[in-house]
Design a protein around this motif. Structure first.
Motif, PDB file in Angstrom:
ATOM      1  N   MET A   1     -42.383  26.925  24.889  1.00  0.00           N
ATOM      2  CA  MET A   1     -42.723  27.232  26.279  1.00  0.00           C
ATOM      3  C   MET A   1     -41.805  26.464  27.244  1.00  0.00           C
ATOM      4  O   MET A   1     -41.297  27.024  28.215  1.00  0.00           O
ATOM      5  CB  MET A   1     -44.184  26.877  26.543  1.00  0.00           C
ATOM      6  N   ILE A   2     -41.586  25.173  26.957  1.00  0.00           N
ATOM      7  CA  ILE A   2     -40.719  24.371  27.822  1.00  0.00           C
ATOM      8  C   ILE A   2     -39.299  24.939  27.833  1.00  0.00           C
ATOM      9  O   ILE A   2     -38.669  25.060  28.884  1.00  0.00           O
ATOM     10  CB  ILE A   2     -40.705  22.899  27.367  1.00  0.00           C
ATOM     11  N   GLN A   3     -38.808  25.327  26.639  1.00  0.00           N
ATOM     12  CA  GLN A   3     -37.464  25.898  26.553  1.00  0.00           C
ATOM     13  C   GLN A   3     -37.368  27.202  27.332  1.00  0.00           C
ATOM     14  O   GLN A   3     -36.381  27.448  28.025  1.00  0.00           O
ATOM     15  CB  GLN A   3     -37.089  26.136  25.089  1.00  0.00           C
ATOM     16  N   THR A   4     -38.411  28.025  27.241  1.00  0.00           N
ATOM     17  CA  THR A   4     -38.431  29.299  27.963  1.00  0.00           C
ATOM     18  C   THR A   4     -38.409  29.073  29.464  1.00  0.00           C
ATOM     19  O   THR A   4     -37.656  29.719  30.198  1.00  0.00           O
ATOM     20  CB  THR A   4     -39.679  30.112  27.567  1.00  0.00           C
ATOM     21  N   VAL A   5     -39.231  28.136  29.923  1.00  0.00           N
ATOM     22  CA  VAL A   5     -39.288  27.842  31.364  1.00  0.00           C
ATOM     23  C   VAL A   5     -37.944  27.315  31.860  1.00  0.00           C
ATOM     24  O   VAL A   5     -37.426  27.756  32.904  1.00  0.00           O
ATOM     25  CB  VAL A   5     -40.414  26.828  31.666  1.00  0.00           C
ATOM     26  N   LEU A   6     -37.360  26.378  31.115  1.00  0.00           N
ATOM     27  CA  LEU A   6     -36.073  25.814  31.533  1.00  0.00           C
ATOM     28  C   LEU A   6     -34.967  26.871  31.533  1.00  0.00           C
ATOM     29  O   LEU A   6     -34.134  26.921  32.449  1.00  0.00           O
ATOM     30  CB  LEU A   6     -35.686  24.654  30.614  1.00  0.00           C
ATOM     31  N   ALA A   7     -34.966  27.719  30.493  1.00  0.00           N
ATOM     32  CA  ALA A   7     -33.952  28.779  30.417  1.00  0.00           C
ATOM     33  C   ALA A   7     -34.105  29.759  31.566  1.00  0.00           C
ATOM     34  O   ALA A   7     -33.111  30.218  32.150  1.00  0.00           O
ATOM     35  CB  ALA A   7     -34.061  29.512  29.077  1.00  0.00           C
ATOM     36  N   PHE A   8     -35.344  30.077  31.916  1.00  0.00           N
ATOM     37  CA  PHE A   8     -35.615  31.004  33.016  1.00  0.00           C
ATOM     38  C   PHE A   8     -35.196  30.394  34.351  1.00  0.00           C
ATOM     39  O   PHE A   8     -34.523  31.046  35.171  1.00  0.00           O
ATOM     40  CB  PHE A   8     -37.099  31.353  33.035  1.00  0.00           C
ATOM     41  N   VAL A   9     -35.580  29.138  34.590  1.00  0.00           N
ATOM     42  CA  VAL A   9     -35.265  28.475  35.855  1.00  0.00           C
ATOM     43  C   VAL A   9     -33.752  28.355  36.042  1.00  0.00           C
ATOM     44  O   VAL A   9     -33.217  28.625  37.127  1.00  0.00           O
ATOM     45  CB  VAL A   9     -35.922  27.078  35.913  1.00  0.00           C
ATOM     46  N   PHE A  10     -33.046  27.976  34.976  1.00  0.00           N
ATOM     47  CA  PHE A  10     -31.589  27.843  35.085  1.00  0.00           C
ATOM     48  C   PHE A  10     -30.938  29.196  35.349  1.00  0.00           C
ATOM     49  O   PHE A  10     -30.050  29.307  36.216  1.00  0.00           O
ATOM     50  CB  PHE A  10     -31.002  27.230  33.812  1.00  0.00           C
ATOM     51  N   ALA A  11     -31.362  30.227  34.603  1.00  0.00           N
ATOM     52  CA  ALA A  11     -30.760  31.560  34.773  1.00  0.00           C
ATOM     53  C   ALA A  11     -31.010  32.101  36.168  1.00  0.00           C
ATOM     54  O   ALA A  11     -30.073  32.497  36.876  1.00  0.00           O
ATOM     55  CB  ALA A  11     -31.312  32.523  33.714  1.00  0.00           C
TER      56      ALA A  11
END
Length: 453
Positions: A1-11
């Protein structure tokens, strides 16, 4: 979940920044004063000014979108503006400068996609070769003349570089309601080292809109060729070891049925819990038969067979690489193709030929951001490039509130020689906002349904 959130925020954050920077830089180049550069919408939660610059650099509460606020005499009475204010007034600039400022945001997204694709082509993109799996004799692919293991070389005279390239070209044919003339090679049965060059017509024109929304290749009976079912490793005390199987062995047949690949092997074993199977196996030295009885395992309320043997990946891969200007040209061409395909899909939605279920929102984008980030950097960068193109295309749609709506106003101003009256522009803005809110509701609804299912 943390990886998904970080990937989404950066993109999403990087795409918003590039989009708004396009507006900002061209506005400053045109001599327009920028009052605020905001990442996010709504109430500012962080505000910073640098030196004597009039621009507030802001992070706002709602992390969806952003905006560049310029000095505009439509919002401030001209009587309250100084001569310097009037010189840096957005509305006071020529219509062509206003068009350049508004168009700069979407153009920045397209340029970002070109840069990202160009870098990927320089580094090299690994992809399976366009070698196909044809399992069913009743499928469209088989009836058209394809056989298992055929290697696609060209579609309508254009070279096919990889599996993704083949899928892309066939999708375009389907969208344009055109059949595809496909050149391919097949091993010659009489001469093991020779390949036959063949050509067939695949009826992609018969694909419906619903087919193209789903896995249209599977609908036509085309899958990815994965090579023979090869055992990667064997547990010392497992079923496979007790049956005499070893790492590197290839499963050729089960109960006299020829096994195409690992996928078919898994399907047959899964459908045979507790049933004794006779396998024809090829090892480095000889062919031999073994008997094995898959364990019966309860999965999702259903009994399935398992022998707990990992299979080797036998996909034949290719790396697509370009250098210098060729990579940039290829990146620009891919950006153009993707933009055109996006517009066609939007057009088909408006005509009712494609379901509105294809409209996705931030939840689906976040999900894909996380998935591609887990796959690897190249997949993640490709994802960002595709979303950047989608953002650019969507912002150019002639919907008031969006950049495309403003460009429509200015285009009418060029044609008529005068700006649209404020009252009509206001009405259009309200209508555009209503359309945008409806699209957001549909997107969130589709996201929730997709995640739940």
């Amino acid at each position: 979940m943390i990886q998904t959130v970080l990937a989404f925020v950066f993109a999403l954050g990087s795409l918003i920044i590039f989009h708004e920077l396009g507006h900002f830089l061209v506005a400053r180049w045109c001599g327009v004063r920028v009052l605020r550069f905001s990442i996010g919408m709504g109430k500012p939660i962080f505000v910073k000014k640098f030196g004597n610059s009039p621009t507030e650099w802001t992070i706002s509460a709602i992390p969806l979108g952003g905006y560049v606020k310029m000095l505009d005499s439509r919002e401030v009475p001209k009587s309250e503006m100084t001569d310097d204010d009037l010189r840096e007034d957005f509305s006071g600039k020529s219509v062509w400068r206003r068009i350049a400022i508004v168009a700069a945001g979407p153009i920045a997204n397209f340029l970002l996609a070109i840069v990202l694709f160009s870098v990927l082509f320089m580094v090299g993109i690994a992809d399976p070769i366009a070698k196909i799996r044809v399992a069913s004799q009743t499928s469209t692919a088989y009836q058209s003349g394809f056989r298992h293991g055929d290697h696609i070389l060209r579609i309508d005279g254009e070279a096919v570089q990889s599996w993704s390239d083949m899928r892309w070209k066939l999708m375009q044919k389907g969208l344009n309601k055109q059949d595809a003339i496909i050149a391919f090679e097949r091993p010659n049965r009489d001469r093991a080292t020779s390949m036959d060059q063949l050509e067939i017509k695949l009826p992609t024109s018969q694909l419906s809109a619903s087919d193209l929304e789903a896995d249209f290749l599977n609908k036509m009976g085309i899958g990815l060729y994965r090579g023979l079912a090869t055992i990667q490793e064997v547990s010392p005390n497992g079923l496979a070891a007790k049956a005499g199987l070893q790492a590197g062995d290839q499963i050729l047949e089960i109960d006299d049925h020829k096994i195409l690949d690992g996928r078919e092997l898994v399907d047959i074993i899964s459908a045979s819990p507790g049933k004794t199977l006779t396998m024809l196996v090829s090892s480095a030295k000889q062919e031999f038969e073994v008997q094995i009885t898959p364990d019966s395992v309860l999965e999702n309320g259903k009994r399935i067979g398992r022998i707990q043997v990992p299979l080797a990946s036998n996909m034949e891969m290719t790396t697509i690489t370009y250098s210098g200007l060729d990579a940039i040209a290829k990146g620009a061409f891919k950006t153009w193709q993707t933009s055109v395909l996006t517009l066609k899909m939007i057009g088909n939605m408006l005509l009712g030929d494609v379901s509105w279920k294809n409209i996705t929102g931030p939840l689906t984008i976040a999900d894909y951001a996380g998935q591609t980030a887990r796959i690897g950097l190249i997949s993640y960068i490709s994802f960002i490039a595709l979303i950047s193109i989608s953002l650019g295309v969507m912002n150019l749609l002639p919907i008031p509130v969006l950049d495309g709506g403003h460009l429509l106003y200015y285009s009418l101003e060029v044609l008529t020689g005068r700006p649209i009256p404020d009252k009509y522009a206001e009405m259009a803005q309200r209508g555009g906002l209503a359309v945008l809110l409806c699209l957001m509701v549909v997107a969130f609804f589709n996201d929730i349904v997709r995640l739940m299912s």
